[in-house]
Structures are given as structure tokens and as C-alpha cells.
Design a protein around this motif. Structure first.
Motif, PDB file in Angstrom:
ATOM      1  N   PHE A   5       0.854  -1.190   0.000  1.00  0.00           N
ATOM      2  CA  PHE A   5       0.000   0.000   0.000  1.00  0.00           C
ATOM      3  C   PHE A   5       0.889   1.240   0.000  1.00  0.00           C
ATOM      4  N   LYS A   6       0.262   2.381  -0.217  1.00  0.00           N
ATOM      5  CA  LYS A   6       1.005   3.641  -0.293  1.00  0.00           C
ATOM      6  C   LYS A   6       0.897   4.423   1.018  1.00  0.00           C
ATOM      7  N   ALA A   7       1.940   5.178   1.314  1.00  0.00           N
ATOM      8  CA  ALA A   7       1.964   6.015   2.509  1.00  0.00           C
ATOM      9  C   ALA A   7       2.884   7.202   2.264  1.00  0.00           C
ATOM     10  N   LEU A   8       2.624   8.293   2.974  1.00  0.00           N
ATOM     11  CA  LEU A   8       3.541   9.425   2.967  1.00  0.00           C
ATOM     12  C   LEU A   8       4.593   9.184   4.046  1.00  0.00           C
ATOM     13  N   VAL A   9       5.846   9.143   3.637  1.00  0.00           N
ATOM     14  CA  VAL A   9       6.937   8.876   4.569  1.00  0.00           C
ATOM     15  C   VAL A   9       7.839  10.109   4.648  1.00  0.00           C
ATOM     16  N   TYR A  45      -2.221  21.527  11.713  1.00  0.00           N
ATOM     17  CA  TYR A  45      -0.975  22.288  11.831  1.00  0.00           C
ATOM     18  C   TYR A  45       0.150  21.391  12.356  1.00  0.00           C
ATOM     19  N   LYS A  46      -0.192  20.518  13.281  1.00  0.00           N
ATOM     20  CA  LYS A  46       0.793  19.598  13.854  1.00  0.00           C
ATOM     21  C   LYS A  46       1.380  18.687  12.782  1.00  0.00           C
ATOM     22  N   ASP A  47       0.555  18.294  11.800  1.00  0.00           N
ATOM     23  CA  ASP A  47       1.043  17.455  10.705  1.00  0.00           C
ATOM     24  C   ASP A  47       2.026  18.225   9.830  1.00  0.00           C
ATOM     25  N   GLY A  48       1.745  19.519   9.641  1.00  0.00           N
ATOM     26  CA  GLY A  48       2.681  20.351   8.896  1.00  0.00           C
ATOM     27  C   GLY A  48       4.031  20.398   9.581  1.00  0.00           C
ATOM     28  N   LEU A  49       4.016  20.535  10.910  1.00  0.00           N
ATOM     29  CA  LEU A  49       5.265  20.572  11.673  1.00  0.00           C
ATOM     30  C   LEU A  49       6.050  19.266  11.532  1.00  0.00           C
ATOM     31  N   ALA A  50       5.318  18.163  11.351  1.00  0.00           N
ATOM     32  CA  ALA A  50       5.981  16.860  11.203  1.00  0.00           C
ATOM     33  C   ALA A  50       6.760  16.748   9.902  1.00  0.00           C
ATOM     34  N   SER A  60      11.526   9.963  15.604  1.00  0.00           N
ATOM     35  CA  SER A  60      12.528   9.149  14.919  1.00  0.00           C
ATOM     36  C   SER A  60      12.120   8.975  13.455  1.00  0.00           C
ATOM     37  N   TYR A  61      13.106   8.753  12.608  1.00  0.00           N
ATOM     38  CA  TYR A  61      12.886   8.640  11.163  1.00  0.00           C
ATOM     39  C   TYR A  61      13.378   7.287  10.669  1.00  0.00           C
ATOM     40  N   PRO A  62      12.839   6.782   9.515  1.00  0.00           N
ATOM     41  CA  PRO A  62      11.725   7.316   8.733  1.00  0.00           C
ATOM     42  C   PRO A  62      10.414   7.166   9.501  1.00  0.00           C
ATOM     43  N   PHE A  63       9.392   7.944   9.067  1.00  0.00           N
ATOM     44  CA  PHE A  63       8.163   7.996   9.842  1.00  0.00           C
ATOM     45  C   PHE A  63       6.976   8.334   8.940  1.00  0.00           C
ATOM     46  N   VAL A  64       5.789   7.826   9.330  1.00  0.00           N
ATOM     47  CA  VAL A  64       4.529   8.153   8.653  1.00  0.00           C
ATOM     48  C   VAL A  64       3.730   9.087   9.558  1.00  0.00           C
ATOM     49  N   PRO A  65       3.568  10.367   9.182  1.00  0.00           N
ATOM     50  CA  PRO A  65       2.793  11.290  10.015  1.00  0.00           C
ATOM     51  C   PRO A  65       1.286  11.142   9.806  1.00  0.00           C
ATOM     52  N   GLY A  66       0.533  12.071  10.425  1.00  0.00           N
ATOM     53  CA  GLY A  66      -0.926  12.058  10.309  1.00  0.00           C
ATOM     54  C   GLY A  66      -1.572  11.712  11.632  1.00  0.00           C
ATOM     55  N   HIS A  98       4.089   7.054  16.734  1.00  0.00           N
ATOM     56  CA  HIS A  98       3.479   5.841  16.203  1.00  0.00           C
ATOM     57  C   HIS A  98       2.996   6.153  14.792  1.00  0.00           C
ATOM     58  N   TYR A  99       3.319   5.293  13.814  1.00  0.00           N
ATOM     59  CA  TYR A  99       2.929   5.563  12.424  1.00  0.00           C
ATOM     60  C   TYR A  99       1.473   6.019  12.361  1.00  0.00           C
ATOM     61  N   GLY A 100       1.239   7.100  11.580  1.00  0.00           N
ATOM     62  CA  GLY A 100      -0.051   7.766  11.599  1.00  0.00           C
ATOM     63  C   GLY A 100      -0.960   7.487  10.418  1.00  0.00           C
TER      64      GLY A 100
END
Length: 331
Positions: A5-9, A45-50, A60-66, A98-100
Motif C-alpha cells: 500500500f502507499k503512505a507518505l513517509v 498544523y501539527k502534521d505540517g510541523l511533522a 525518529s525517522y523514517p516515519f509516517v505522520p498524520g 506511532h505511524y499515523g
């Protein structure tokens, strides 16, 4: 089954952070009790900061925000949820450690999961998201403190943002006389359509010089802005009034005095939607599907795809986003 599946990382690249769409499998997901096929997420806004190097959100990175997601359960180790259940997850550590929700599949602890209440669709739940939940929690805390429509005008700051838009609409639905504060002159019609009776400028709410005790203008306020704005609101809140504060877009320093509290009995109510107890969370989502649900809820958002998300995250940090933006994870 190890579905792709696809995700923003987001990932650290030297001193920068890069956000791009990647293909993951369910083996990449963190441990948890409930696996969810995500239909919608939202942009905060918090997602933008991520998505930026010094956002101080991602640990920690890599990470999935949201920090929000809504979807259907595909697998559950917890008896409270079963395959096909429609559910909501917001806040806690989602999208922080935690992956979002910016992923077509997510796996989370069962205690983070809220059943989708009757009266809401998955899409509507994400038009709300954390912003809508925070607005509802702000209103509930004002009312638990004794606020009623008969007390007078309630101010909402940052009124074109996610929390502000939702607060204007919910307060209006509950019969309050709402004054909306914004720095966007062009959005007066939008705010009136949400139910604002009056529109005031950001400068009118937060003048250059803030008096320790100003004129008694507001019976109460919902403030997702903080900083000097909060100090100004407190000095202009009427006797026995209250201010529910949930944000810090104007900064963390509040240059106020004790005078509003000890001379006018003003209450400052802190609003935390992140670790709000599950019992309160479940009940409030049910209210959001019923007496707090704005008539114009569907008009308060626009939809983007996962591919459009990196630009949207940049836009929200620049103050270019109005209302709520939801991410259609099925596109």
C-alpha cells in the motif's frame, strides 16, 4: 497476507526532511491490536510541523505522520472490534511516535480506537478530525464551567483555521452569539456562513499594548492561538467568564497578570485533546454526531489526494489553508 500500500513517509536527509509517497507492506506497520484500512485522514498544523526539520513533532525517522484517521477494521486482536467495523482514531501518539494516518493501512492499540457513531460518515469524521474534537472539547469545558448563550458573546480566535472554524459553527449551532477573529479580511463571508454574528480583526483582539485589565467584551472565548492573544482576551473577559485555550500558534509566552483572575473571577481552561480519557472521547464523538454537528459540515472542507499532501502540509504552515482539508486515502 502482506498487502502492499502507499503512505507518505518523512525522512531525514542530511539537515533537511524529505516527504514522499512510498510503497510499504503490513510488515512495516508498528505493533498494535487493531489493523485498519484507512479511508480518510486530515491535515492539521501539527502534521505540517511533522514535515519540517525543526518541527519538534517526529521523534525518529523514517516515519509516517498524520494524527487522524478513519476507516474499516481488517483485523483485530481485541474483542471490542471486528472486521468491517467503521472506526476513528485521533491523537494519542498517532502521527507523533506511532505511524499515523497518512497511510492506506494503519495498526494501533485498541484503546485508541473510537467506534464511528451513528449519524457520522467516515468522511465527516475526518472533516472533524482532531481540530473538530478540540473545538467540541473546548465548548464542552466552557459549558461545564457554567457558560450559557444568555451570558453574552463568545469570541473565537484563529477563526478560519480548523479548530476556529469548527468552534464558530458548533457555538452557533448551540445558540451562542459568536464573534470571530481573523487576520484574513477576505474570509468574512465564509465566517458569516459558519454562523459568526460579528467579524473582528486580529489587531482588534490583540493590540500592540495589552492592558492588565481592559474593557469587559467577552463572556467567554475559544482560543487556539495562545501567546499575546490569550493575554489580551483574558484582560477583556467579563466578570465570571472563561477562556478555553488549546493552541500556541501565537507563541507559548502569555504576558498576563493575576488581575483578571482575582478581580473578575475569570477562568482559564486548558484543553487537551491528545490524552483525553477514552470515556470522555467516546461520549463527545457521539455529541459531535448529534447536537454539536454543524448543518454546513460538508461545506467546511476540501479534499486532496495522497499525492497532493506534501504541498498541502507546506500550505498549512504558511497560513494558506482555510477550514478543514481531508485526505482521501482511496484515491
Amino acid at each position: 497476507m502482506n498487502t502492499e500500500f502507499k503512505a507518505l513517509v518523512v525522512d531525514k536527509v542530511e539537515n533537511d526532511v524529505e516527504a514522499k509517497i512510498e510503497t510499504l507492506t503490513q510488515e512495516d506497520l508498528p505493533e498494535g491490536d487493531v489493523t485498519i484500512k484507512v479511508h480518510y485522514s486530515s491535515v492539521n498544523y501539527k502534521d505540517g510541523l511533522a514535515s519540517i526539520p525543526n518541527g519538534k513533532i517526529v521523534q525518529s525517522y523514517p516515519f509516517v505522520p498524520g494524527i487522524d484517521l478513519a476507516g474499516t477494521v481488517t483485523d483485530s486482536k481485541d474483542s471490542r472490534y471486528e472486521e468491517g467495523d467503521e472506526v476513528i482514531v485521533t491523537s494519542y501518539e498517532l502521527g507523533v511516535s506511532h505511524y499515523g494516518g497518512y497511510s492506506q493501512y494503519a495498526r494501533v492499540p485498541a484503546d485508541w480506537v473510537v467506534p464511528l457513531p451513528e449519524g457520522l460518515t467516515l468522511k465527516e469524521a475526518m472533516i472533524y478530525g482532531t481540530a473538530g474534537f478540540t473545538a467540541a472539547l473546548s465548548l464542552q469545558q466552557l459549558e461545564e464551567n457554567g457558560q450559557t448563550p444568555e451570558d453574552g458573546t463568545v469570541l473565537v480566535t484563529g477563526a478560519t483555521g480548523g479548530v476556529g472554524s469548527m468552534a464558530v459553527s458548533m457555538l452557533s449551532k448551540r445558540g451562542y452569539h459568536v464573534t470571530a477573529s481573523t487576520g484574513k479580511e477576505s474570509e468574512k463571508e465564509y465566517l458569516k456562513n459558519l454562523g459568526a454574528e460579528e467579524i473582528v480583526s486580529r489587531e482588534e483582539v490583540t493590540p500592540e499594548k495589552i492592558r492588565p485589565m481592559g474593557r469587559q467584551k467577552w463572556a467567554g472565548a475559544v482560543d487556539p492561538v495562545g501567546g499575546k492573544t490569550l493575554a489580551s482576551i483574558l484582560s477583556n473577559t467579563q466578570y465570571g467568564g472563561a477562556v478555553a485555550v488549546s493552541g500556541l500558534t501565537a507563541g507559548v509566552e502569555v504576558p498576563t497578570t493575576v488581575f483578571p483572575f482575582i478581580l473578575r473571577g475569570v477562568s482559564l481552561l486548558g484543553v487537551d485533546s491528545v490524552y483525553c480519557p477514552k470515556e470522555t472521547r467516546d461520549k463527545l464523538w457521539n455529541r459531535m454526531a448529534n447536537d454539536l454537528k454543524p448543518d454546513e459540515l460538508s461545506e467546511m472542507s476540501h479534499e486532496v489526494s495522497l499525492d497532493e499532501l506534501p504541498q498541502t502540509l507546506s500550505d498549512i504552515l504558511k497560513g494558506k489553508v482555510k477550514g478543514r482539508t481531508i485526505v482521501n486515502m482511496t484515491m
